[in-house]
Design a protein around this motif. Structure first.
Motif, short mmCIF file in Angstrom:
data_model
loop_
_atom_site.label_atom_id
_atom_site.label_comp_id
_atom_site.label_asym_id
_atom_site.label_seq_id
_atom_site.Cartn_x
_atom_site.Cartn_y
_atom_site.Cartn_z
N ASN A 20 1.04 -1.28 -0.33
CA ASN A 20 0.02 0.00 -0.37
C ASN A 20 0.78 1.32 0.31
OD1 ASN A 20 0.70 0.06 2.70
ND2 ASN A 20 -1.00 -0.93 3.87
N GLY A 21 2.00 1.16 0.00
CA GLY A 21 3.15 2.47 -0.27
C GLY A 21 3.43 2.98 1.03
N ILE A 22 2.98 2.44 2.92
CA ILE A 22 3.76 2.80 3.56
C ILE A 22 4.99 2.08 4.07
CG2 ILE A 22 3.22 2.19 6.37
CD1 ILE A 22 0.80 2.00 5.50
N GLY A 192 -1.63 6.30 1.74
CA GLY A 192 -0.30 5.02 1.68
C GLY A 192 0.96 5.44 1.79
N PRO A 193 1.19 5.52 0.30
CA PRO A 193 2.31 6.59 0.50
C PRO A 193 2.74 7.96 0.59
CG PRO A 193 1.28 5.98 -2.16
CD PRO A 193 0.70 6.14 -0.70
N GLN A 218 -6.24 -2.38 4.69
CA GLN A 218 -7.61 -1.37 4.09
C GLN A 218 -7.15 -0.72 2.41
OE1 GLN A 218 -8.31 0.65 7.54
NE2 GLN A 218 -9.28 2.66 6.16
N LEU A 219 -5.78 -0.45 3.09
CA LEU A 219 -5.48 0.55 1.91
C LEU A 219 -4.36 0.33 0.86
CD1 LEU A 219 -2.84 3.04 4.03
CD2 LEU A 219 -5.47 3.54 3.15
N PRO A 220 -5.33 0.59 -0.88
CA PRO A 220 -5.09 -0.20 -1.62
C PRO A 220 -3.39 0.16 -1.76
CG PRO A 220 -6.10 2.10 -2.30
CD PRO A 220 -5.90 1.48 -0.48
N GLU A 221 -3.31 -1.41 -2.85
CA GLU A 221 -1.99 -1.32 -3.20
C GLU A 221 -1.24 -0.12 -3.97
OE1 GLU A 221 -0.51 -4.91 -5.22
OE2 GLU A 221 -1.61 -6.42 -3.10
N VAL A 222 -0.78 0.45 -4.47
CA VAL A 222 0.15 1.07 -4.94
C VAL A 222 1.40 0.75 -6.05
CG1 VAL A 222 -0.45 2.95 -3.80
CG2 VAL A 222 1.64 2.25 -3.10
N PRO A 224 5.52 1.99 -7.08
CA PRO A 224 6.47 1.98 -6.13
C PRO A 224 6.96 3.46 -6.04
CG PRO A 224 7.44 0.37 -8.21
CD PRO A 224 5.51 0.39 -8.30
N ASP A 225 6.29 4.41 -7.66
CA ASP A 225 7.22 5.31 -7.78
C ASP A 225 6.13 6.37 -6.63
OD1 ASP A 225 9.82 4.63 -8.80
OD2 ASP A 225 8.86 4.82 -10.52
#
Length: 429
Positions: A20-22, A192-193, A218-222, A224-225
């Motif tokens: 999720n970018g976290i 997330g990011p 619960q956060l969507p996947e994102v 890498p950038d």
């Protein structure tokens, strides 16, 4: 999920990026039974548009006001139950929600922090109630001449740039802030990011990553950038000189004399640390000895420094009687000019380097300090250095380095902010 060591293979600091970018960054301190954890948001008051001024700090308050599963009182009781220290801070470049607790309490605290950050209700009635609390907080700051002085200095040197605005905005701006603006801020920045979870203490990296992953699924996947794409463009400020005088009926005259400093990650930052200590970093510093010990003109005189991702400031704070204020300003500038023109002795710099080296290592014995440096390195996008490398960088500083940097900084604009009864202070020359 990508995981890497931050200070070489097998180091105690690791970084993982969740789908999720976290970003999860930890440093394991095996001897500790405690842990300091924090959720850091890559967003501060400098990132606010003018109509949203104060929303970053307001949002920090609101996240303690309840989620669908916890009331504000239940959140407070959960933090207090650990016996540790829990709070939040808003700065010009980031927001942080943190807690220090026993390692056994890390699962509960991690879930609690993420519940607040990702599932806050942001109820409009609570928003209106908290508006009054924040207005009172700003009124309290306005009654503190030191707070007024620091805000006046920032406003002077950064003028109309966002870094020149108070973190909490003004009371008028808070009274005008709309609930919908706060919701927009939350939905745009708390994604997330732009979120970093930093932890230091007795817990293992894998354990912390697992806890964060479970709490944020619960956060969507994102991609890498996405983290780099989501931070808004930050206009680079220019440091402005001049004098800003605020008349206030106080017993003392507060003074800040400042020059341009260095941004986060600058190669000369260790030289600046030595210069900081030399001029006003302790009881043996030049200005403490000159102004307090030799002349008895002030109780407090010390160096100050502010570092941002793209700029910085360096200066001296002093509090003195109004009648002595101009003399103190002149002494500060004379001492700064002396360091900028005459190379200090080897023995003097050796003592300062030893002081800075000791303070560096002693500071790193704190899990809170290690958590903070993990997050600052990540948010500033500068490499994390090992304690050994930090010490070596400090010990490499020479007297010539100090004078060269002092001359460069002193050659820039000079700024003087002052708060107190006197309105006649000037910059010499």
């Amino acid at each position: 999920m990508n995981t890497e060591y931050l200070m070489g293979e097998g180091s105690s600091a690791q970084r993982s990026v969740l789908p999720n970018g976290i970003r999860v960054i930890t440093e394991t301190m095996p001897a500790l039974e405690s842990e300091t954890v924090g959720i850091w948001v890559d967003s501060g008051s400098r990132d606010e548009a003018q109509p949203a001024a104060g929303s970053t700090h307001f949002l920090e308050h609101m996240l303690f006001k309840g989620t669908p599963t916890r009331s504000a009182r239940q959140i407070a009781e959960a933090f207090d139950r650990t016996g540790g220290d829990s709070n939040a801070v808003t700065s010009k470049e980031y927001t942080c929600y943190y807690s220090r607790c026993l390692v056994d309490d890390v699962p509960m605290i991690t879930e609690l922090l993420w519940d607040m950050v990702l599932r806050s209700k942001l109820d409009e009635s609570e928003f209106e109630r908290e508006r009054g609390v924040i207005v009172e907080e700003l009124a309290m700051a306005a009654d503190d001449p030191v707070d007024v002085l620091y805000e006046a200095f920032d406003a002077l040197v950064y003028r109309d740039h966002p870094l020149g605005r108070p973190v909490g905005a003004t009371r008028e701006q808070i009274r005008a802030l709309e609930h919908s603006t706060l919701l927009d801020h939350y939905s745009h920045d708390y994604v997330g990011p732009r979120l970093v979870f930093a932890a230091a203490g007795g817990a293992s990296h894998d354990e912390v990553v697992s806890l964060v992953d479970r709490a944020t699924r619960q956060l969507p996947e994102v991609g890498p950038d996405s983290g780099r794409q989501l931070r808004p463009h930050r206009a680079v400020p220019e440091f402005a000189g001049g004098v800003e005088t605020i008349r206030k009926d106080t017993e003392q005259q507060g003074i800040i004399f400042g020059v341009p400093g260095l941004p986060e990650g600058h190669p000369d930052r260790f030289v600046l640390t030595v210069l900081f200590a030399l001029l006003g970093g302790g009881m043996s510093s030049r200005l403490f000895q000159t102004i307090r010990e030799e002349r008895g003109l002030a109780y407090t005189v010390h160096s100050i420094a502010g570092r941002y991702t793209d700029s910085g400031q360096f200066g001296i704070y002093a509090g003195t009687s109004p009648g002595s204020a101009q003399q103190v300003v002149d002494l500060v500038i004379d001492e700064f000019a002396l360091v900028a023109s005459e190379v200090p002795g080897e023995a003097e710099i050796a003592d300062i380097v030893a002081q800075v080296a000791g303070a560096t290592i002693l500071g790193l014995e704190s899990s809170a300090a290690r958590m903070n440096r993990l997050a600052h390195a990540e948010l500033s996008r500068i490499p994390l250095e090992s304690p050994h490398d930090l010490l070596q960088q400090v010990r490499n500083v020479t007297p010539e380095h100090v004078t060269k940097l002092a001359a460069r900084l002193f050659s820039g604009p000079h700024a003087l902010a002052t708060v107190g009864p006197s309105t006649s202070l000037v910059l010499p020359g």
